[in-house]
Design a protein around this motif. Structure first.
Motif, PDB file in Angstrom:
ATOM      1  N   UNK A   1      58.123  84.445  61.376  1.00  0.00           N
ATOM      2  CA  UNK A   1      57.760  85.573  60.525  1.00  0.00           C
ATOM      3  C   UNK A   1      58.907  86.569  60.490  1.00  0.00           C
ATOM      4  N   UNK A   2      59.358  86.880  59.297  1.00  0.00           N
ATOM      5  CA  UNK A   2      60.349  87.938  59.103  1.00  0.00           C
ATOM      6  C   UNK A   2      59.592  89.252  58.963  1.00  0.00           C
ATOM      7  N   UNK A   3      59.729  90.131  59.952  1.00  0.00           N
ATOM      8  CA  UNK A   3      58.914  91.345  59.958  1.00  0.00           C
ATOM      9  C   UNK A   3      59.402  92.394  58.975  1.00  0.00           C
ATOM     10  N   UNK A   4      60.696  92.347  58.607  1.00  0.00           N
ATOM     11  CA  UNK A   4      61.254  93.403  57.775  1.00  0.00           C
ATOM     12  C   UNK A   4      61.623  94.637  58.567  1.00  0.00           C
ATOM     13  N   UNK A   5      61.363  94.630  59.882  1.00  0.00           N
ATOM     14  CA  UNK A   5      61.762  95.721  60.764  1.00  0.00           C
ATOM     15  C   UNK A   5      63.070  95.345  61.456  1.00  0.00           C
ATOM     16  N   UNK A   6      63.813  96.355  61.868  1.00  0.00           N
ATOM     17  CA  UNK A   6      65.112  96.113  62.486  1.00  0.00           C
ATOM     18  C   UNK A   6      65.143  96.681  63.896  1.00  0.00           C
ATOM     19  N   UNK A   7      65.792  95.927  64.800  1.00  0.00           N
ATOM     20  CA  UNK A   7      65.807  96.335  66.183  1.00  0.00           C
ATOM     21  C   UNK A   7      66.900  95.659  66.970  1.00  0.00           C
ATOM     22  N   UNK A   8      66.891  95.932  68.265  1.00  0.00           N
ATOM     23  CA  UNK A   8      67.857  95.394  69.221  1.00  0.00           C
ATOM     24  C   UNK A   8      67.084  94.899  70.434  1.00  0.00           C
ATOM     25  N   UNK A   9      67.502  93.771  70.977  1.00  0.00           N
ATOM     26  CA  UNK A   9      66.967  93.294  72.253  1.00  0.00           C
ATOM     27  C   UNK A   9      68.063  93.406  73.301  1.00  0.00           C
ATOM     28  N   UNK A  10      67.764  94.095  74.390  1.00  0.00           N
ATOM     29  CA  UNK A  10      68.684  94.219  75.524  1.00  0.00           C
ATOM     30  C   UNK A  10      67.894  94.005  76.800  1.00  0.00           C
ATOM     31  N   UNK A  11      68.379  93.091  77.635  1.00  0.00           N
ATOM     32  CA  UNK A  11      67.671  92.808  78.874  1.00  0.00           C
ATOM     33  C   UNK A  11      66.268  92.314  78.652  1.00  0.00           C
ATOM     34  N   UNK A  12      66.044  91.650  77.516  1.00  0.00           N
ATOM     35  CA  UNK A  12      64.716  91.120  77.214  1.00  0.00           C
ATOM     36  C   UNK A  12      63.770  92.113  76.595  1.00  0.00           C
ATOM     37  N   UNK A  13      64.186  93.386  76.468  1.00  0.00           N
ATOM     38  CA  UNK A  13      63.308  94.427  75.933  1.00  0.00           C
ATOM     39  C   UNK A  13      63.712  94.816  74.521  1.00  0.00           C
ATOM     40  N   UNK A  14      62.703  95.115  73.716  1.00  0.00           N
ATOM     41  CA  UNK A  14      62.896  95.432  72.303  1.00  0.00           C
ATOM     42  C   UNK A  14      62.945  96.936  72.080  1.00  0.00           C
ATOM     43  N   UNK A  15      63.884  97.338  71.229  1.00  0.00           N
ATOM     44  CA  UNK A  15      63.906  98.697  70.680  1.00  0.00           C
ATOM     45  C   UNK A  15      64.021  98.578  69.171  1.00  0.00           C
TER      46      UNK A  15
END
Length: 555
Positions: free
Chosen positions: A437-451
């Motif tokens: 699923x393409x959520x259309x939201x943008x983020x970063x994963x660092x150390x397994x955690x989402x922002x």
């Protein structure tokens, strides 16, 4: 030497390993789901209606509680069985038919949902804030054979063509049918786990609401996620988990039942765990909610930030006993670090109970969850993907990017919807052939955690409701004085954002803000009506291809 933190991490890992590893109650295995290999719970249910049959074991325990009613699991089951047989035998509802519900939160809403599920039919949760025009679209789009409404919404149907749809009211018709069919046996049709179960509407970037179509598998996966959470909590406290025993939680339901927060993540799993649901009915009133928390000894409350904001603003909160609250979740809209800090400073229960999450209607439940420990260690995080969720950050070509690189949030899991009802193009744009699923939201994963770094490009989040500008712009374009318009979200201290509109009119136009507001109010739900207007004769900025340069528009 091991530190307390590493000891705790080791213990958590051990419990999760025992619960989800080979032979565990929640053993995870890769299986084929609609043509893709994805992780699923090996020992799982296959039919949502079976949860009803199993709920009889909870007997006289509370299932649904309001300010003036108390309905046990046994009473609920008997009522649902009678209503289901009435829908089947009197109105011809069978597997695959749609039954739409258009009503405010009530026990009858919940019972109508379960009656539909017991028939293998598809429940259509219609937005109870819709105006007549929006209701008409929902009916034409979902084509239900039965529409269940409360009396307030029934009055909106007078101007609509409901030919071929049986309309039943929650106040009169449902009680009459339950009495007439009292003692009926619960239907148990054959249903496959990838058969459709529910349609919930979510605002669409194309201007029309889209119907997220959830399967039996989706809802049952949510049930197992909650059961896993209950098992993990029991093991952490030194107890053995036994799902034949009720989980003594009392959960406050304050969001509309046409949202996944209330329907998929409270009504469905808590029937399975023998836990009580306490429904707030009518408009959200913080004093009423505080009285319910105190009277019913509420243990769990999932609130949108706007509700939590009302809690912060209320001067008399300290006069209520809120000590029973052990789980307090923020969901449905982003909340700032400072906002969470204010909650912790003001309310003792929030210091150890506050969690945050990220999810979508299209995903049935949370995608990632940040625990209190996560938020204390890393403010602003949305935590790690939940059980059986694969999450990747991808570039515009769909290629996964390295940790720390911004991209689109993409997920694959047994929670992902089947697609959008009667909309192959939107489904193909959102879900890849291998079920990402393409959520259309943008983020970063660092150390397994989402922002998250950005929400869907144009989305306005007003008090937990998703508002897409295109729908409002298309409505305003119908006004004869408007040449073009742009709808924006502007900051609001309580709601997060509110709706603003810039409208371009002819130099000789005399249209006023009040007239535009009334025009919009007649055609849109109240939360979509712009509260701020800028009327101008200057053309809106556009890029080289003629596309609206939304970010260049100031209000």
């Amino acid at each position: 030497m091991a530190t307390p933190a590493t000891d705790m991490q080791s213990r958590i890992a051990d419990i999760i390993g025992r619960l989800t590893g080979p032979g565990g109650r929640f053993e995870i295995a890769a299986e084929d789901v609609l043509g893709a290999r994805i992780p699923v719970i090996r020992h799982r249910g296959r039919r949502v209606g079976d949860l009803l049959t199993a709920s009889r074991v909870w007997g006289d325990r509370d299932y649904l509680v309001t300010t003036d009613r108390r309905i046990s699991f046994a009473e609920h089951l008997d009522t649902v069985a009678a209503l289901a047989v009435a829908l089947r035998d009197r109105y011809g509802v069978h597997k695959g038919n749609r039954v739409a519900i258009l009503a405010a939160n009530s026990p009858e809403w919940v019972m109508a949902f379960w009656a539909t599920q017991s028939l293998g039919a598809i429940t259509v949760g219609m937005n109870s804030w819709w105006v007549a025009r929006e209701i008409d679209y929902g009916l034409q789009h979902s084509r239900p054979s039965v529409l269940i409404v409360d009396e307030k919404r029934a009055r909106l149907l007078d101007e609509l063509d409901t030919t071929g749809i049986t309309v039943l009211t929650t106040e009169n018709d449902l009680p009459r049918l339950v009495t007439e069919y009292s003692g009926a046996e619960l239907p148990q049709p054959e249903v496959d786990e990838d058969d459709p179960s529910v349609i919930l509407y979510t605002s669409g970037t194309s201007g029309r609401p889209k119907g997220a179509l959830h399967s039996q598998r989706n809802l049952l996966a949510v049930v197992d996620y909650f059961r896993f959470g209950d098992a993990f909590a029991a093991e952490m406290s030194g107890h053995n988990y036994d799902d034949s025993q009720p989980v003594p939680l009392r959960c406050l339901l304050t969001s509309p039942l046409f949202h996944i927060a209330s329907l998929h993540n409270l009504v469905v799993p808590r029937l399975a765990t023998g836990s009580a649901l306490v429904l707030n009915q009518g408009a959200f009133d913080i004093e009423t909610v505080l009285r319910l928390i105190e009277r019913e000894r509420i243990t769990n409350w999932g609130a949108v930030p706007t509700m939590a904001g009302r809690l912060l603003e209320y001067d008399g909160a300290e006069n209520f006993d809120l000590s029973s609250l052990t789980a307090f979740a923020l969901a449905s809209a982003p909340s700032s670090i400072a906002f969470k800090d204010r909650l912790r400073e003001r309310f003792p229960f929030a210091r150890d109970a506050l969690v945050d999450s990220y999810g979508l209607t299209e995903c049935s439940t949370a995608i990632a969850v940040a625990t209190p420990a996560d938020l204390n260690r890393s403010p602003g995080t949305l935590g790690r993907p939940i059980l059986t969720v694969n999450l990747e950050i991808r570039d515009p070509e769909g290629v996964q990017v390295p940790d720390g690189t911004e991209g689109e949030v993409c997920v694959r899991s047994p929670f992902v919807m089947l697609g959008y009802w009667d909309d192959e193009a939107a489904t193909a744009a959102a879900i890849t052939p291998d079920r990402w699923l393409r959520t259309g939201d943008y983020g970063i994963v660092e150390g397994g955690e989402l922002r998250l770094t950005g929400r869907r490009s144009d989305l306005i989040l007003r008090g937990g409701e998703n508002v897409y500008p295109t729908e409002i712009e298309q409505c305003l374009d119908e006004h004869p004085d408007i040449a073009e318009c742009a709808v924006l979200g502007i900051p609001h201290s309580d709601l997060g954002q509110e709706v603003a509109a810039v409208v371009v009119v002819a130099p000789d136009s005399t249209v006023t803000e009040e007239q535009l507001t009334e025009f919009a109010r007649e055609r849109l739900s109240y939360f979509k009506v712009p509260t701020h207007w800028r009327i101008t004769t200057e053309s809106l900025p556009r890029n080289a291809t003629g596309k609206l340069a939304r970010r260049a528009i100031s209000f």
